[in-house]
Design an enzyme around this catalytic site. Structure first.
Site, PDB file in Angstrom:
ATOM      1  N   CYS A 102       0.884  -1.171   0.000  1.00 36.36           N
ATOM      2  CA  CYS A 102       0.000   0.000   0.000  1.00 36.36           C
ATOM      3  C   CYS A 102       0.917   1.215   0.000  1.00 36.36           C
ATOM      4  CB  CYS A 102      -0.849  -0.054   1.264  1.00 36.36           C
ATOM      5  SG  CYS A 102      -1.717   1.454   1.693  1.00 36.36           S
ATOM      6  N   HIS A 103       0.410   2.346  -0.486  1.00 38.42           N
ATOM      7  CA  HIS A 103       1.312   3.502  -0.555  1.00 38.42           C
ATOM      8  C   HIS A 103       1.805   3.949   0.825  1.00 38.42           C
ATOM      9  CE1 HIS A 103       2.748   6.431  -3.732  1.00 38.42           C
ATOM     10  NE2 HIS A 103       3.488   6.606  -2.670  1.00 38.42           N
ATOM     11  N   THR A 104       1.054   3.658   1.871  1.00 35.76           N
ATOM     12  CA  THR A 104       1.480   4.045   3.223  1.00 35.76           C
ATOM     13  C   THR A 104       2.820   3.379   3.577  1.00 35.76           C
ATOM     14  OG1 THR A 104      -0.863   4.160   3.763  1.00 35.76           O
ATOM     15  CG2 THR A 104       0.675   4.313   5.603  1.00 35.76           C
TER      16      THR A 104
ATOM     17  N   HIS B 169       1.403  -3.951   5.938  1.00 37.67           N
ATOM     18  CA  HIS B 169       0.191  -3.944   6.767  1.00 37.67           C
ATOM     19  C   HIS B 169      -1.034  -4.452   6.037  1.00 37.67           C
ATOM     20  CE1 HIS B 169       0.091  -0.132   4.616  1.00 37.67           C
ATOM     21  NE2 HIS B 169      -1.214  -0.173   4.762  1.00 37.67           N
ATOM     22  N   GLU B 170      -0.862  -4.874   4.781  1.00 41.34           N
ATOM     23  CA  GLU B 170      -2.017  -5.397   4.044  1.00 41.34           C
ATOM     24  C   GLU B 170      -1.718  -6.873   3.818  1.00 41.34           C
ATOM     25  OE1 GLU B 170      -3.888  -2.356   1.049  1.00 41.34           O
ATOM     26  OE2 GLU B 170      -3.285  -4.082  -0.114  1.00 41.34           O
TER      27      GLU B 170
ATOM     28  N   CYS C 167     -10.550  -2.554  20.535  1.00 39.44           N
ATOM     29  CA  CYS C 167     -10.427  -3.254  21.825  1.00 39.44           C
ATOM     30  C   CYS C 167     -11.793  -3.741  22.305  1.00 39.44           C
ATOM     31  CB  CYS C 167      -9.776  -2.350  22.871  1.00 39.44           C
ATOM     32  SG  CYS C 167     -10.851  -1.034  23.493  1.00 39.44           S
TER      33      CYS C 167
ATOM     34  N   CYS D 289     -13.432   0.485  24.841  1.00 43.41           N
ATOM     35  CA  CYS D 289     -13.311   1.935  25.046  1.00 43.41           C
ATOM     36  C   CYS D 289     -14.543   2.661  24.509  1.00 43.41           C
ATOM     37  CB  CYS D 289     -12.045   2.455  24.365  1.00 43.41           C
ATOM     38  SG  CYS D 289     -12.155   2.499  22.579  1.00 43.41           S
TER      39      CYS D 289
ATOM     40  N   CYS E 221     -14.918   2.333  20.696  1.00 49.81           N
ATOM     41  CA  CYS E 221     -15.382   1.015  20.249  1.00 49.81           C
ATOM     42  C   CYS E 221     -16.860   0.834  20.572  1.00 49.81           C
ATOM     43  CB  CYS E 221     -14.546  -0.098  20.875  1.00 49.81           C
ATOM     44  SG  CYS E 221     -12.899  -0.212  20.147  1.00 49.81           S
TER      45      CYS E 221
ATOM     46  N   CYS F 129     -10.376   3.437  18.009  1.00 48.98           N
ATOM     47  CA  CYS F 129     -10.160   2.817  19.321  1.00 48.98           C
ATOM     48  C   CYS F 129      -9.106   3.593  20.137  1.00 48.98           C
ATOM     49  CB  CYS F 129      -9.685   1.382  19.091  1.00 48.98           C
ATOM     50  SG  CYS F 129      -9.179   0.516  20.570  1.00 48.98           S
TER      51      CYS F 129
ATOM     52  N   ARG G  62      -5.769   2.569  18.105  1.00 55.74           N
ATOM     53  CA  ARG G  62      -5.827   3.342  16.860  1.00 55.74           C
ATOM     54  C   ARG G  62      -4.439   3.447  16.255  1.00 55.74           C
ATOM     55  NH1 ARG G  62      -7.506   9.377  18.465  1.00 55.74           N
ATOM     56  NH2 ARG G  62      -9.234   8.219  19.373  1.00 55.74           N
TER      57      ARG G  62
ATOM     58  N   CYS H  65      -6.440  -3.443   4.152  1.00 55.09           N
ATOM     59  CA  CYS H  65      -6.229  -1.985   4.236  1.00 55.09           C
ATOM     60  C   CYS H  65      -6.937  -1.293   3.080  1.00 55.09           C
ATOM     61  CB  CYS H  65      -4.746  -1.606   4.281  1.00 55.09           C
ATOM     62  SG  CYS H  65      -4.566   0.194   4.221  1.00 55.09           S
TER      63      CYS H  65
ATOM     64  N   ARG I  66      -2.554  -2.932  -6.960  1.00 53.62           N
ATOM     65  CA  ARG I  66      -2.042  -3.753  -5.873  1.00 53.62           C
ATOM     66  C   ARG I  66      -1.153  -4.855  -6.436  1.00 53.62           C
ATOM     67  NH1 ARG I  66      -2.454  -0.084  -3.071  1.00 53.62           N
ATOM     68  NH2 ARG I  66      -3.472   0.043  -1.042  1.00 53.62           N
TER      69      ARG I  66
HETATM   70  P1  NAD Z   1      -1.353   4.971  -5.109  1.00 57.45           P
HETATM   71  O1  NAD Z   1       0.007   5.532  -5.189  1.00 57.45           O
HETATM   72  O2  NAD Z   1      -1.618   3.668  -5.776  1.00 57.45           O
HETATM   73  O3  NAD Z   1      -2.419   6.023  -5.695  1.00 57.45           O
HETATM   74  C1  NAD Z   1      -2.335   7.398  -5.466  1.00 57.45           C
HETATM   75  C2  NAD Z   1      -2.768   8.112  -6.759  1.00 57.45           C
HETATM   76  O4  NAD Z   1      -2.849   9.518  -6.497  1.00 57.45           O
HETATM   77  C3  NAD Z   1      -1.771   7.936  -7.912  1.00 57.45           C
HETATM   78  O5  NAD Z   1      -2.458   7.465  -9.050  1.00 57.45           O
HETATM   79  C4  NAD Z   1      -1.203   9.343  -8.099  1.00 57.45           C
HETATM   80  O6  NAD Z   1      -0.884   9.623  -9.467  1.00 57.45           O
HETATM   81  C5  NAD Z   1      -2.351  10.219  -7.620  1.00 57.45           C
HETATM   82  N1  NAD Z   1      -1.961  11.559  -7.174  1.00 57.45           N
HETATM   83  C6  NAD Z   1      -0.899  11.922  -6.415  1.00 57.45           C
HETATM   84  N2  NAD Z   1      -0.899  13.259  -6.209  1.00 57.45           N
HETATM   85  C7  NAD Z   1      -1.995  13.743  -6.822  1.00 57.45           C
HETATM   86  C8  NAD Z   1      -2.558  15.040  -6.976  1.00 57.45           C
HETATM   87  N3  NAD Z   1      -1.986  16.120  -6.419  1.00 57.45           N
HETATM   88  N4  NAD Z   1      -3.704  15.165  -7.689  1.00 57.45           N
HETATM   89  C9  NAD Z   1      -4.284  14.098  -8.265  1.00 57.45           C
HETATM   90  N5  NAD Z   1      -3.808  12.834  -8.151  1.00 57.45           N
HETATM   91  C10 NAD Z   1      -2.671  12.670  -7.459  1.00 57.45           C
HETATM   92  O7  NAD Z   1      -1.710   4.889  -3.543  1.00 57.45           O
HETATM   93  P2  NAD Z   1      -2.845   4.055  -2.748  1.00 57.45           P
HETATM   94  O8  NAD Z   1      -2.232   2.818  -2.188  1.00 57.45           O
HETATM   95  O9  NAD Z   1      -4.072   3.972  -3.573  1.00 57.45           O
HETATM   96  O10 NAD Z   1      -3.067   5.037  -1.491  1.00 57.45           O
HETATM   97  C11 NAD Z   1      -3.655   6.307  -1.678  1.00 57.45           C
HETATM   98  C12 NAD Z   1      -3.523   7.142  -0.423  1.00 57.45           C
HETATM   99  O11 NAD Z   1      -4.344   6.616   0.615  1.00 57.45           O
HETATM  100  C13 NAD Z   1      -2.107   7.200   0.165  1.00 57.45           C
HETATM  101  O12 NAD Z   1      -1.888   8.495   0.676  1.00 57.45           O
HETATM  102  C14 NAD Z   1      -2.177   6.210   1.310  1.00 57.45           C
HETATM  103  O13 NAD Z   1      -1.203   6.459   2.301  1.00 57.45           O
HETATM  104  C15 NAD Z   1      -3.571   6.491   1.796  1.00 57.45           C
HETATM  105  N6  NAD Z   1      -4.206   5.477   2.649  1.00 57.45           N
HETATM  106  C16 NAD Z   1      -4.968   5.920   3.684  1.00 57.45           C
HETATM  107  C17 NAD Z   1      -5.640   5.020   4.476  1.00 57.45           C
HETATM  108  C18 NAD Z   1      -6.536   5.487   5.578  1.00 57.45           C
HETATM  109  O14 NAD Z   1      -7.002   4.654   6.352  1.00 57.45           O
HETATM  110  N7  NAD Z   1      -6.826   6.785   5.686  1.00 57.45           N
HETATM  111  C19 NAD Z   1      -5.514   3.647   4.215  1.00 57.45           C
HETATM  112  C20 NAD Z   1      -4.761   3.242   3.116  1.00 57.45           C
HETATM  113  C21 NAD Z   1      -4.097   4.156   2.328  1.00 57.45           C
HETATM  114 ZN    ZN Z   2      -2.580   0.809   3.693  1.00 57.36          ZN
END
Ligand code: NAD
Ligand code: ZN
Length: 402
Positions: free
Chosen positions: A49-51, A71-72, A101, A104, A107, A115, A119, A179, A395
């Site tokens: 995942c991108h994170t 994490h995935e 949990c 809390c 939850c 949580c 969290r 995720c 993915r």
């Molecule tokens: P990814 O890299 O596959 O997709 C991100 C997309 O955003 C890409 O296609 C990229 O070209 C585009 N992008 C980047 N900057 C941009 C902009 N300024 N304008 C338009 N498009 C833009 O990533 P992903 O795995 O799909 O994750 C996406 C985001 O979600 C990441 O920031 C990740 O950390 C986050 N995330 C958050 C949670 C949560 O629980 N909040 C969970 C998982 C992932």
């Molecule tokens: Zn993730």
């Protein structure tokens, strides 16, 4: 069923991130047995995942190394620690970066999945109970990542961060629900909540954004506007019900203005899935507000509500920001009755809700195959990073050794 490794240290292969931005090194690690309220899981499939990439690059994030990212994933419980009654060896599970949990106030609330105890905490590299790591190499501790560290054949996770799922579900597919896909889907269905016939803008057409688009399609949205800087993403996005495409690079004005023009004042909902601060601001500012100067908006509003003119646009932030980011918008954008929200894990409670998202896949209400564009063996895990950095993959499944 008690495994013959229960209570013992397990030596296995893990992909260790030693330094920011340097290829992961696959090497033998020692994984300690689970302590009270912990579970040791044999990981079968994990995905990127991108994170994970942000914390590996550690450009806008706190560097914590050496660390086992990931994490995935999907796996099978190998052994459980003291006090664990919900899970037993052999159970099929998805580990989750945030927990439940069940005790809390969060939850117990139907509205929150944040949580108090479990969290997401991206900077902690140790287990909650004793502040220690369960991973080591020659006695030197290796840090955990978001309580999951799935880039290892075995990992130790708090029981509150483990969802028990239908054992018939194929782990090489449903691992992506632990995720990204649940996050995007839930961000739309549980947080943005578009109504039938509404318009939704999705910022970022990676797996998370396309899962958000899938949520909009399931909710019956009639216009799904995909926004991405990478036009290559548009072809793929058609499979996910995205009806229109906007590349901010094609405009000499802010993309929120272009979207407002396309939609007679703004979209009903937007979901930001990029992690880019400028996209977060655009996603907020492109949702419909109330505009007292434009009589057409009045008419639309009065028709819809029959009452006072009110704005209705809701924006949901999902992308993970850099640690020093600050969101800036003129307060008038809020006074004009736009709503800004954000979510981790699409507001799903990991243990209570994730099993039913897996059932959506089992009942063919949700397709996962189209999110899985690549697959590599564990030995080639660094390729998964390359595919994501080049914007080629949604993915990439990483198959652990049999
Ligand atoms: P990814 O890299 O596959 O997709 C991100 C997309 O955003 C890409 O296609 C990229 O070209 C585009 N992008 C980047 N900057 C941009 C902009 N300024 N304008 C338009 N498009 C833009 O990533 P992903 O795995 O799909 O994750 C996406 C985001 O979600 C990441 O920031 C990740 O950390 C986050 N995330 C958050 C949670 C949560 O629980 N909040 C969970 C998982 C992932
Ligand atoms: Zn993730």
């Amino acid at each position: 069923m008690v495994s013959n490794t229960a209570g013992k240290v397990i030596r296995c292969k893990a992909a260790v991130a030693w330094e920011a931005g340097k290829p992961l090194v696959i090497q033998e690690v020692e994984v300690a047995p689970p302590q009270a309220d912990e579970v040791r899981i044999k990981i079968l499939f994990t995905s990127l995942c991108h994170t994970d990439v942000y914390f590996w690059e550690a450009k806008g994030q706190t560097p914590v190394f050496p660390r086992i990212l990931g994490h995935e994933a999907g796996g099978i419980v190998e052994s459980v620690g003291e006090g664990v009654t919900d899970l037993k060896p052999g159970d099929h599970v998805l580990p989750v970066f945030t927990g439940e949990c069940k005790e809390c106030q969060h939850c117990k609330s139907e509205e929150s999945n944040m949580c108090d105890l479990l969290r997401i905490n991206t900077d902690r590299g140790v287990m909650i109970s004793d502040g220690k790591s369960r991973f080591s190499i020659n006695g030197k501790p290796i840090y955990h990542f978001v309580g999951t560290s799935t880039f290892s054949e075995y990992t130790v996770v708090h029981v509150g961060c483990v969802a028990k799922i239908n054992p018939a579900a194929p782990l090489d597919k449903v691992c992506v629900l632990s995720c990204g896909i649940s996050t995007g889907l839930g961000a739309t269905l549980n947080v943005a909540k578009p109504t039938k016939g509404s318009s939704v803008a999705i910022f970022g057409l990676g797996a998370v954004g396309l899962a958000a688009a899938e949520g909009a399609r399931l909710a019956g949205a009639s216009r799904i506007i995909g926004v991405d800087l990478n036009s290559k993403r548009f072809t793929e996005a058609k499979k996910f019900g995205v009806t229109e495409f906007v590349n901010p690079k094609d405009y000499d004005k802010p993309v929120q203005e272009a979207i407002a023009e396309m939609t007679n004042g703004g979209v009903d909902r937007s979901v930001e899935c990029t992690g880019s601060l400028s996209a977060m601001i655009s996603a907020f500012e492109c949702v419909h507000d109330v505009n007292f100067l434009n009589p057409t908006y009045h008419r639309t509003l009065l028709l819809r509500r029959g009452l006072l003119p009110v704005g209705w646009g809701v924006a949901v932030l999902v992308g993970v920001p850099n640690k020093d980011d600050a969101f800036k918008t003129h307060p008038i954008n809020l006074l004009n009755e736009r709503t800004l929200k954000g979510t981790f894990f699409g507001n799903y409670k990991p243990r209570s809700d994730l099993p039913s998202v897996v059932e959506m896949y089992m009942n063919k209400e949700l397709e996962l195959e189209k999110f899985i564009t690549h697959e590599v063996p564990f030995s080639e895990i660094n390729k998964a990073f390359e595919y994501m950095l080049k914007g080629e993959s949604l993915r990439c499944i990483i198959r652990m050794p049999a």
